[in-house]
Design a protein around this motif. Structure first.
Motif: not given
Length: 374
Positions: A5-14, A82-91, A101-107
């Motif tokens: 997750l950490f690297y995915a978040m950084a990748l979106t910035r890059l 959530l990243t595509p590797l997570d089951d909870d990511y909107p498939q 690559i990353v979405v942020y969710f509260r709920g």
């Protein structure tokens, strides 16, 4: 998983929101962490990587500092990334070439419910539009009790859709054009707070990201991609709702529109969509349910309410049985999700689903979904 997750978040910035390029790279290499590990030889790993991308990926320092800051913000505010590797990511988004690559969710909503719709349209919603939304959501709730309603929390159709969903007991999710450290427009904060308990707030943007104009178009692709169907209530000849409908079409999602009176400003967009075959015409929830093939679910709910049970008396192979068993647990699943959960390769699974369709056991729905006929 936290490292990924950490690297995915950084990748979106890059990659600076070059969505398609970032996703292609992510899929080609297999994970954001592997991209980081091979950052100095990315041209060898991905043969068609551009010189600019190769150069950008060499220095992760600033992006990693920003990702570290965001992780702390998330921990303080009960936010999940959530990243595509997570089951909870909107498939459903995984089918889209420009998915985040990353979405942020509260709920607390299930972002992979069996039925997800978005309701979009003008910010200048008229009383006609408000009445349409009220009646549509009310009637849909009676026919299909489990539907996630998605919109963008904007003025007009969006906020009306969220409020009607809450009023009739649906979960509803707002996809935001900014970070989760703010609510825009602020006047909708009360509704947003309610949604945290009955749906949620979703965004691809880190905190401290403002609601800039270009972010709304980016937001629209998530609204379109995570849904089975896009419903345009009212729209002028040009507008964000039409952009969402166009994106939904490009993703092979179902698109519907309510017609309006000829010459009315905020009916022009819907009437043109219908005229140009860009949307199916609907006048009520029943039209929509029939077009989506969801009426079997409504009948099943009625049958259970009346104490009627229906069974399948058909010979099934072990592989077919595993598909049926999964659909009995969670009906209306997309092909890729069925493949992952059953362990059956896509090619073989397609053939099996065709056999089940011929046996009258399943039927395909819009958006690549498969429905078990109980």
């Amino acid at each position: 998983m936290e490292q990924e997750l950490f690297y995915a978040m950084a990748l979106t910035r890059l990659t600076n929101f070059n969505f398609q390029q970032a996703l292609e790279l992510y899929k080609a290499v297999g994970s954001a962490q592997r991209i980081y590990e091979h950052r100095n030889e990315i041209g060898d790993v991905v043969s068609d990587a551009s010189p600019r991308l190769i150069e950008v990926l060499k220095n992760w320092d600033d992006a990693m500092k920003r990702a570290d800051f965001e992780l702390k913000f998330m921990q303080e505010h009960q936010i999940r990334a959530l990243t595509p590797l997570d089951d909870d990511y909107p498939q459903r988004l995984c089918e889209c070439a420009d998915a985040p690559i990353v979405v942020y969710f509260r709920g607390n909503a299930d972002l992979n419910q069996s039925k997800i719709i978005n309701i979009v349209g003008t910010r200048q919603c008229t009383q006609y539009g408000k009445d349409l939304i009220h009646r549509f959501v009310s009637d849909l709730r009676q026919m299909c009790p489990q539907v996630l309603v998605v919109s963008g929390l904007a003025y007009g159709v969006d906020i009306c859709a969220h409020n009607e969903a809450l009023a009739f007991g649906y979960e509803t999710v707002a996809v935001l054009a900014h970070g989760l450290d703010q609510i825009y427009p602020y006047r909708h904060r009360e509704t947003a707070v309610k949604m945290l308990e009955h749906g949620g707030l979703l965004t691809e943007f880190m905190s401290q990201t403002n609601a800039d104009k270009q972010n709304f178009v980016r937001r629209n692709r998530i609204v379109a991609g995570m849904s089975d169907a896009c419903i345009v209530v009212e729209s002028a000849a040009k507008g964000g709702g039409l952009i969402t409908a166009d994106i939904a079409q490009s993703y092979d999602r179902a698109v519907f529109a309510f017609p309006g009176a000829i010459g009315m400003t905020y009916s022009e967009g819907c009437n043109h969509l219908i005229r140009d075959n860009g949307a199916g015409l609907i006048t009520c929830a029943e039209d929509f349910v029939k077009a989506m093939g969801w009426q079997d679910e409504a009948l099943r709910q009625q049958a259970h309410a009346e104490g009627i049970e229906r069974s399948l008396f058909v010979d099934l192979s072990p592989e077919e049985g595993s598909i049926v068993s999964l659909l009995q647990q969670t009906n209306d699943l997309q092909l890729n999700i069925l493949s992952v959960k059953t362990g059956i390769p896509i090619g073989q699974l397609t053939a099996l689903l065709f056999q089940l369709e011929m046996k009258g056991v399943v039927k395909p729905l819009a958006g690549g979904m498969y429905h078990l006929i109980l």
